[in-house]
Write an enzyme that holds these catalytic residues in place. Structure first.
Site, PDB file in Angstrom:
ATOM      1  N   PHE A   1      42.094  31.893  37.566  1.00  0.00           N
ATOM      2  CA  PHE A   1      40.841  32.351  38.157  1.00  0.00           C
ATOM      3  C   PHE A   1      39.875  32.777  37.062  1.00  0.00           C
ATOM      4  CE2 PHE A   1      38.187  35.677  40.128  1.00  0.00           C
ATOM      5  CZ  PHE A   1      37.743  35.009  41.254  1.00  0.00           C
TER       6      PHE A   1
ATOM      7  N   ASN B   1      41.947  43.319  41.330  1.00  0.00           N
ATOM      8  CA  ASN B   1      41.026  42.315  41.861  1.00  0.00           C
ATOM      9  C   ASN B   1      41.895  41.231  42.494  1.00  0.00           C
ATOM     10  OD1 ASN B   1      38.932  40.596  42.461  1.00  0.00           O
ATOM     11  ND2 ASN B   1      38.705  39.832  40.375  1.00  0.00           N
ATOM     12  N   PRO B   2      42.284  41.421  43.756  1.00  0.00           N
ATOM     13  CA  PRO B   2      43.250  40.525  44.397  1.00  0.00           C
ATOM     14  C   PRO B   2      42.578  39.315  45.031  1.00  0.00           C
ATOM     15  CG  PRO B   2      42.651  42.246  45.918  1.00  0.00           C
ATOM     16  CD  PRO B   2      41.858  42.507  44.659  1.00  0.00           C
TER      17      PRO B   2
END
Length: 291
Positions: A103, A198-199
């Site tokens: 990500f 920050n999932p």
């Protein structure tokens, strides 16, 4: 004269950079890229191996530079993430290695990292859950030299980037683990000062840009039907890890402005639950203090 041009192999035709940039901006805008001028300038600076701010001092590109620039612009027009083309992503004071399978950290997450940095003190233990590239964890370690940081990530590909980025930061311990599984970091129970996360939080089925849909791993983006499948166990994990008076901060989707604070209150082990907005005014993260 540029000394390189004196060599026969470097006596190449130069193209004015202004028209090349204008052409690139038009191509990126037509492809739907959100910031076509910024992206074009960053790609040009990357090819020229100079900071973006020095582009004003450059009046032309050599043929090989122009060719590479146009290739990169074409790839960006196909919505390959800019950071993948550059090989790095900027985050606070860091340049992080990124690529397919991990990500790409977003600028808005800098707000959560900054909140954690303001709270952490020398000697503290900080845990970064769903660490990905390590953006939050490494920002803490970079800006507060005397803390211990645990960066937790489950994806094998993301762990490769995390370990690469964490090299040179002895205060950062990389932990391969699933934040939804019980027993994670049991040795830190009741000892942690700050938990940050920050999932994956985008509700399943939400339309996302091609850069996200085709390049960010789905497991790092989507968080179940309501987007809270990972956040729920993270709240329970944070409550176990934090010492009394410790703090938790969790980033969330802008549709979760009420839901995540409500989950923190419902847990019963937190006080001072606070909702935070990003610079555009959208709900972005929630924080609380362990009672």
């Amino acid at each position: 004269m540029d000394p390189d041009d004196e060599h026969p192999s470097r006596r190449l035709v130069r193209t004015p950079i202004g028209p090349a940039l204008a052409e690139a901006v038009a191509e990126l805008a037509a492809a739907g890229v959100a910031s076509p001028r910024v992206d074009a300038e960053l790609l040009a600076a990357h090819v020229l191996e100079i900071p973006r701010g020095r582009l004003l001092l450059v009046d032309a590109m050599r043929e090989d530079e122009l060719r590479r620039f146009r290739v990169l612009v074409g790839e960006r027009a196909r919505r390959i993430p800019l950071q993948h083309l550059l090989g790095t992503a900027a985050f606070r004071h860091l340049e992080l290695s990124v690529g397919d399978g991990v990500f790409v950290p977003r600028p808005e997450t800098e707000l959560l990292a900054g909140w954690g940095i303001e709270l952490a003190r020398s000697g503290d233990i900080v845990v970064d859950l769903c660490s990905g590239t390590g953006a939050i964890a490494l920002s803490l370690a970079d800006e507060i030299k005397t803390i211990d940081v645990y960066a937790v990530e489950r994806s094998p590909i993301a762990l490769e980037y995390l370990r690469r980025n964490a090299a040179g930061y002895p205060a950062v311990s990389v932990v391969a683990g699933d934040v939804t599984k019980p027993g994670l970091l049991v040795e830190l129970t009741g000892r942690v000062a700050v938990v940050l996360c920050n999932p994956p939080y985008v509700p399943d089925g939400t339309p996302v840009p091609p850069e996200v849909a085709e390049h960010d791993p789905a497991e790092a983006v989507f968080g179940g039907a309501d987007g809270l499948d990972v956040i729920r166990p993270v709240i329970a994990l944070a409550a176990r890890l934090l010492k009394p008076g410790g703090h938790v901060g969790i980033e969330h989707d802008d549709v979760h402005g009420d839901a995540v604070p409500a989950l923190l209150r419902e847990d019963g082990r937190f006080a001072e639950v606070t909702a935070h907005r990003d610079l555009t005014g959208r709900p972005r993260f929630a924080t609380a203090r362990r009672t």
